[in-house]
Design an enzyme around this catalytic site. Structure first.
Site, PDB file in Angstrom:
ATOM      1  N   SER A 177       0.775  -1.250  -0.181  1.00  0.00           N
ATOM      2  CA  SER A 177       0.081   0.075  -0.096  1.00  0.00           C
ATOM      3  C   SER A 177       0.923   1.353  -0.020  1.00  0.00           C
ATOM      4  CB  SER A 177      -1.176  -0.071   1.059  1.00  0.00           C
ATOM      5  OG  SER A 177      -1.994   1.039   0.910  1.00  0.00           O
ATOM      6  N   ASP A 189      -8.370  -6.176  -5.936  1.00  0.00           N
ATOM      7  CA  ASP A 189      -8.178  -5.215  -5.060  1.00  0.00           C
ATOM      8  C   ASP A 189      -9.132  -4.006  -5.408  1.00  0.00           C
ATOM      9  OD1 ASP A 189      -7.358  -2.798  -3.844  1.00  0.00           O
ATOM     10  OD2 ASP A 189      -5.163  -3.013  -4.174  1.00  0.00           O
ATOM     11  N   HIS A 247      -7.025  -5.740  -1.452  1.00  0.00           N
ATOM     12  CA  HIS A 247      -5.908  -4.752  -1.090  1.00  0.00           C
ATOM     13  C   HIS A 247      -5.010  -5.501  -0.075  1.00  0.00           C
ATOM     14  CE1 HIS A 247      -3.642  -1.233  -1.319  1.00  0.00           C
ATOM     15  NE2 HIS A 247      -3.660  -1.129  -0.007  1.00  0.00           N
TER      16      HIS A 247
END
Length: 191
Positions: free
Chosen positions: A7, A139, A167
C-alpha cells in the site's frame, strides 16, 4: 536482502532503495504505491486520490486536516464500509474486524517537500534495483488498472499476479503471496 512494501508503504520502500541500492537485491511492491524515476513520489497518491475521490470510491473515509511539527497536511481515516468493500472484501471476517479496531489516521504526506521532489529518485540508485510488482487482481481500492498504470512507468518491473487477492493480500491470499515471494527469492539465486 529483499524488501516488501504494501500500500502506501511502497513509498518508504522507494526511499530505502534510493538510499541503499547496494543492499537491496529486489524490491517487491505488493498492491503498493510505486513511484518512478523522473516524477515526484506523490504522483501515485495524487492519481489514486483523483481516481477515487471523483467517483465517490472513498465512501465513508474521512479526510482530516492535520498540522503538526512537520507542517500542514491531510490524513485519511478509512471508514468501516470502505474497509469491508474495498480493502478486505476477500479476507477472513476476523481480519476485517481487527482492521476496523486498529484504524488510525494515515498521513498522506502530500505537502511534504520530499513528496514533490521530482529529482529524488534516480536511475543510478532507485532505478538500479530489481522491482517486482504484485498485482492484487481483486483489489477494490487500487484497482488492477491503477496498479498496472504504475508498472507502466517503470518498464523493467516484473509482474506477479494474485487472483482473488484484495488490497490486504497478506490476509486474503497469504499462501499465494508467500509462494510469489519464494519464487522471487529463488529467481535471485539463479541469476
Amino acid at each position: 536482502m529483499i524488501l516488501v512494501g504494501h500500500s502506501h508503504g511502497g513509498l518508504s520502500l522507494a526511499l530505502a532503495m534510493e538510499r541503499f541500492p547496494g543492499k537491496v537485491a529486489a524490491a517487491v511492491f505488493a498492491a503498493a504505491g510505486m513511484p518512478c524515476v523522473g516524477k515526484h513520489m506523490g504522483v501515485t497518491t495524487e492519481e489514486f486520490m483523483r481516481r477515487t475521490s471523483s467517483k465517490g470510491l472513498l465512501m465513508d473515509c474521512e479526510m482530516l486536516p492535520i498540522n503538526n511539527n512537520q507542517g500542514a497536511g491531510v490524513a485519511i481515516i478509512m471508514g468501516p464500509d470502505f474497509l469491508a468493500r474495498k480493502y478486505y472484501q476477500q479476507s477472513p471476517p476476523e481480519d476485517l474486524a481487527l482492521a476496523k479496531m486498529l484504524v488510525r489516521p494515515g498521513n498522506q504526506f502530500m505537502k511534504d517537500p520530499v513528496m514533490k521532489d521530482a529529482s529524488l529518485l534516480t536511475d543510478d540508485n532507485y532505478g538500479s534495483v530489481k522491482k517486482v510488482y504484485v498485482v492484487a487482481k481483486a483489489d477494490g481500492s487500487s484497482t488492477e488498472e491503477m496498479q498496472r498504470w504504475m508498472v507502466m512507468f517503470s518498464p523493467d518491473t516484473e509482474v506477479e499476479e494474485i487472483a482473488g487477492a484484495d488490497h490486504a493480500i497478506m490476509s486474503s491470499r497469504p499462501t499465494e503471496l508467500c509462494d510469489a515471494l519464494v519464487k522471487i527469492a529463488n529467481n535471485l539465486n539463479t541469476c
